[in-house]
Design a protein around this motif. Structure first.
Motif, PDB file in Angstrom:
ATOM      1  N   THR A   1     -11.208 -13.467   0.624  1.00  0.00           N
ATOM      2  CA  THR A   1     -11.705 -12.096   0.348  1.00  0.00           C
ATOM      3  C   THR A   1     -11.025 -11.245  -0.806  1.00  0.00           C
ATOM      4  OG1 THR A   1     -12.541 -11.856   2.956  1.00  0.00           O
ATOM      5  CG2 THR A   1     -12.650 -10.228   1.016  1.00  0.00           C
ATOM      6  N   ILE A   2      -9.947 -11.794  -0.684  1.00  0.00           N
ATOM      7  CA  ILE A   2      -9.064 -10.764  -1.581  1.00  0.00           C
ATOM      8  C   ILE A   2      -9.230 -11.530  -3.428  1.00  0.00           C
ATOM      9  CG2 ILE A   2      -6.973  -9.860  -2.854  1.00  0.00           C
ATOM     10  CD1 ILE A   2      -8.719  -7.981  -0.647  1.00  0.00           C
ATOM     11  N   ASP A   3      -8.543 -12.917  -2.879  1.00  0.00           N
ATOM     12  CA  ASP A   3      -8.461 -13.584  -4.105  1.00  0.00           C
ATOM     13  C   ASP A   3      -7.872 -13.887  -5.512  1.00  0.00           C
ATOM     14  OD1 ASP A   3     -10.455 -16.082  -5.494  1.00  0.00           O
ATOM     15  OD2 ASP A   3     -11.035 -14.404  -6.606  1.00  0.00           O
ATOM     16  N   ILE A   4      -8.191 -12.292  -5.984  1.00  0.00           N
ATOM     17  CA  ILE A   4      -6.672 -12.399  -7.260  1.00  0.00           C
ATOM     18  C   ILE A   4      -6.456 -11.002  -6.466  1.00  0.00           C
ATOM     19  CG2 ILE A   4      -6.523 -11.815  -9.307  1.00  0.00           C
ATOM     20  CD1 ILE A   4      -8.935 -13.651  -9.904  1.00  0.00           C
ATOM     21  N   PRO A   5      -5.328 -10.572  -6.336  1.00  0.00           N
ATOM     22  CA  PRO A   5      -4.554  -9.036  -5.649  1.00  0.00           C
ATOM     23  C   PRO A   5      -4.243  -7.853  -6.900  1.00  0.00           C
ATOM     24  CG  PRO A   5      -2.895 -11.040  -5.546  1.00  0.00           C
ATOM     25  CD  PRO A   5      -4.297 -11.615  -5.773  1.00  0.00           C
ATOM     26  N   ALA A   6      -3.996  -9.257  -8.174  1.00  0.00           N
ATOM     27  CA  ALA A   6      -3.685  -7.964  -9.777  1.00  0.00           C
ATOM     28  C   ALA A   6      -5.203  -7.459  -9.413  1.00  0.00           C
ATOM     29  CB  ALA A   6      -3.315  -8.737 -10.354  1.00  0.00           C
ATOM     30  N   ARG A   7      -6.290  -7.467  -8.848  1.00  0.00           N
ATOM     31  CA  ARG A   7      -7.771  -6.718  -9.325  1.00  0.00           C
ATOM     32  C   ARG A   7      -7.369  -5.026  -9.113  1.00  0.00           C
ATOM     33  NH1 ARG A   7     -12.236  -7.620  -5.923  1.00  0.00           N
ATOM     34  NH2 ARG A   7     -11.996  -8.785  -3.802  1.00  0.00           N
ATOM     35  N   PHE A   8      -6.464  -5.117  -7.822  1.00  0.00           N
ATOM     36  CA  PHE A   8      -6.915  -3.844  -7.543  1.00  0.00           C
ATOM     37  C   PHE A   8      -5.570  -3.412  -8.566  1.00  0.00           C
ATOM     38  CE2 PHE A   8      -8.680  -7.013  -3.788  1.00  0.00           C
ATOM     39  CZ  PHE A   8      -9.360  -5.771  -3.590  1.00  0.00           C
ATOM     40  N   ARG A   9      -5.347  -1.742  -8.024  1.00  0.00           N
ATOM     41  CA  ARG A   9      -4.938  -1.052  -8.866  1.00  0.00           C
ATOM     42  C   ARG A   9      -3.204  -0.499  -7.780  1.00  0.00           C
ATOM     43  NH1 ARG A   9      -6.993   4.024 -11.704  1.00  0.00           N
ATOM     44  NH2 ARG A   9      -8.898   3.945  -9.267  1.00  0.00           N
ATOM     45  N   ASN A  10      -3.527  -0.932  -6.670  1.00  0.00           N
ATOM     46  CA  ASN A  10      -2.602   0.053  -5.879  1.00  0.00           C
ATOM     47  C   ASN A  10      -2.966  -1.210  -4.563  1.00  0.00           C
ATOM     48  OD1 ASN A  10      -4.125   2.017  -3.773  1.00  0.00           O
ATOM     49  ND2 ASN A  10      -4.228   3.225  -5.827  1.00  0.00           N
ATOM     50  N   SER A  11      -2.262  -1.600  -3.512  1.00  0.00           N
ATOM     51  CA  SER A  11      -2.135  -1.873  -2.493  1.00  0.00           C
ATOM     52  C   SER A  11      -2.814  -0.894  -0.955  1.00  0.00           C
ATOM     53  CB  SER A  11      -0.937  -2.210  -1.839  1.00  0.00           C
ATOM     54  OG  SER A  11      -0.704  -3.271  -1.827  1.00  0.00           O
ATOM     55  N   ARG A  12      -3.154   0.285  -1.412  1.00  0.00           N
ATOM     56  CA  ARG A  12      -3.901   1.312  -0.369  1.00  0.00           C
ATOM     57  C   ARG A  12      -5.574   0.827  -0.670  1.00  0.00           C
ATOM     58  NH1 ARG A  12      -1.027   6.949   0.737  1.00  0.00           N
ATOM     59  NH2 ARG A  12       1.227   5.807   1.578  1.00  0.00           N
ATOM     60  N   SER A  13      -6.160   0.765  -1.321  1.00  0.00           N
ATOM     61  CA  SER A  13      -7.424   0.786  -1.933  1.00  0.00           C
ATOM     62  C   SER A  13      -7.915  -0.284  -0.777  1.00  0.00           C
ATOM     63  CB  SER A  13      -7.621   0.535  -3.689  1.00  0.00           C
ATOM     64  OG  SER A  13      -6.973  -0.905  -4.434  1.00  0.00           O
TER      65      SER A  13
END
Length: 347
Positions: free
Chosen positions: A232-244
């Motif tokens: 689902t997340i696929d690429i974690p770096a596409r989120f600026r921070n984990s809370r999003s």
């Protein structure tokens, strides 16, 4: 002059609209919904294409990959945002939708959607097929229970392993009814066997994936949840921070603010439904079945005392989503105590 393209995709044909930077329609056509046909149309040297808009849907990943391979500037856009924009048009048609998407590209009024990698798409297909077989088998089991109840035969609480044996025991004195239910039992057995095969494949995929192995250090998270999370997340770096991550998965409250009114409602329920359900089940497992104590369980138990079990489970599911992303990004493992968590933060 720059040009912008809108694609309204259906199963057989795709409506294409090309507009210039002033909003004038330069060309409109319908082509077969295949990457090669779209590439042939859009590769005309008279078009200086700046952006191509493609609404997220069943064929969007396939068409996106095909256009990306030839370096076309294609963007997959969010469905609900597109629907709200196109509502301004009085008449809905494929032609008007393609025009609207082209204008969205021109004025830069769109919300891009991440298109998953091929590996994540395959894992997602595996999880979806597994879930589908499980649901069909359970549906047949429930239907058999309902049919037997008409004759005063009660199956009772029984597991999947001994279900067939229990049904044949009840049908021992009714051979006519057994002949009727035999096809349902055979179909149910076939579904269960195929489900077991896919379940083993899911667990093997999680076992050989180092990221899944780290995610499974979180209490309540097993191979199904871990593999679903990575796909689902696929690429974690596409989120600026984990809370999003919690907001993307629909686990944050909805805010309705207008003037002096400000109301916080239930969670938004947007995003991936399967992943949200699995996180909810993982949170329930942590609260009710995991015996080993941890700071995360203590936090959830204290919240349950103050706000109730249901809200605590939702909040715990949201926090688990954040923790899983942080573990994935840092390459770390779950810390069971506050002291270990503080020490890891200092490092």
């Amino acid at each position: 002059m720059k040009h912008y393209v809108g694609l309204d995709v259906s199963v057989k044909e795709t409506s294409v609209c090309i507009v210039d930077e002033n909003g004038k329609v330069c060309r409109e056509r319908k082509v077969v919904s295949h990457p090669d046909d779209l590439i042939t149309l859009l590769s005309d040297p008279q078009w200086r294409i700046e952006r191509i808009g493609l609404e997220a849907g069943p064929l969007s990943q396939w068409l996106f990959d095909g256009l990306t391979k030839v370096n076309h500037p294609v963007i997959c856009i969010e469905t609900r945002h597109t629907k709200a924009f196109l509502k301004a048009q009085p008449n809905k048609s494929d032609r008007n939708d393609a025009r609207g998407i082209a204008q969205m590209m021109r004025v830069n009024l769109f919300r891009a959607v991440h298109v998953k990698t091929l590996t994540s798409q395959k894992h997602r297909a595996l999880l979806t097929a597994r879930k589908l077989l499980q649901e069909k088998a359970i549906a047949i089991e429930n239907d058999i229970r309902g049919l037997l109840r008409n004759f005063g035969l009660k199956v009772g609480a029984i597991g999947a392993v001994k279900y067939d044996e229990r049904i044949r025991e009840l049908l021992g004195e009714l051979p006519d009814l057994e002949e009727i239910l035999e096809p349902l039992l055979a179909a149910r057995l076939k579904l269960r066997n195929e489900f077991a095969k896919l379940d083993r494949r899911v667990r093997e995929a999680a076992k050989t994936n180092p990221v899944c192995q780290r995610l499974m250090t979180v209490p309540g998270v097993g191979p199904i949840v871990a593999l679903a999370y990575t796909s689902t997340i696929d690429i974690p770096a596409r989120f600026r921070n984990s809370r999003s991550v919690g907001a993307v998965l629909g686990l944050t409250p909805v805010l309705n603010q207008s003037g002096e009114s400000c109301r916080i409602g239930h969670i938004s329920l947007c995003g991936d439904r399967m992943m949200r359900t699995l996180l909810f089940e993982a949170a329930q497992t942590l609260l009710t079945r995991v015996a080993k104590w941890s700071w995360l369980k203590a936090w959830a138990m204290n919240l349950a005392k103050r706000r109730g079990a249901k809200r605590a489970i939702v909040a715990l599911a949201r926090r688990m989503a954040v923790i899983l992303h942080r573990i994935w990004s840092d390459g770390s493992e779950f810390c069971w105590t506050r002291d270990a968590l503080s020490a890891a933060a200092q490092r």
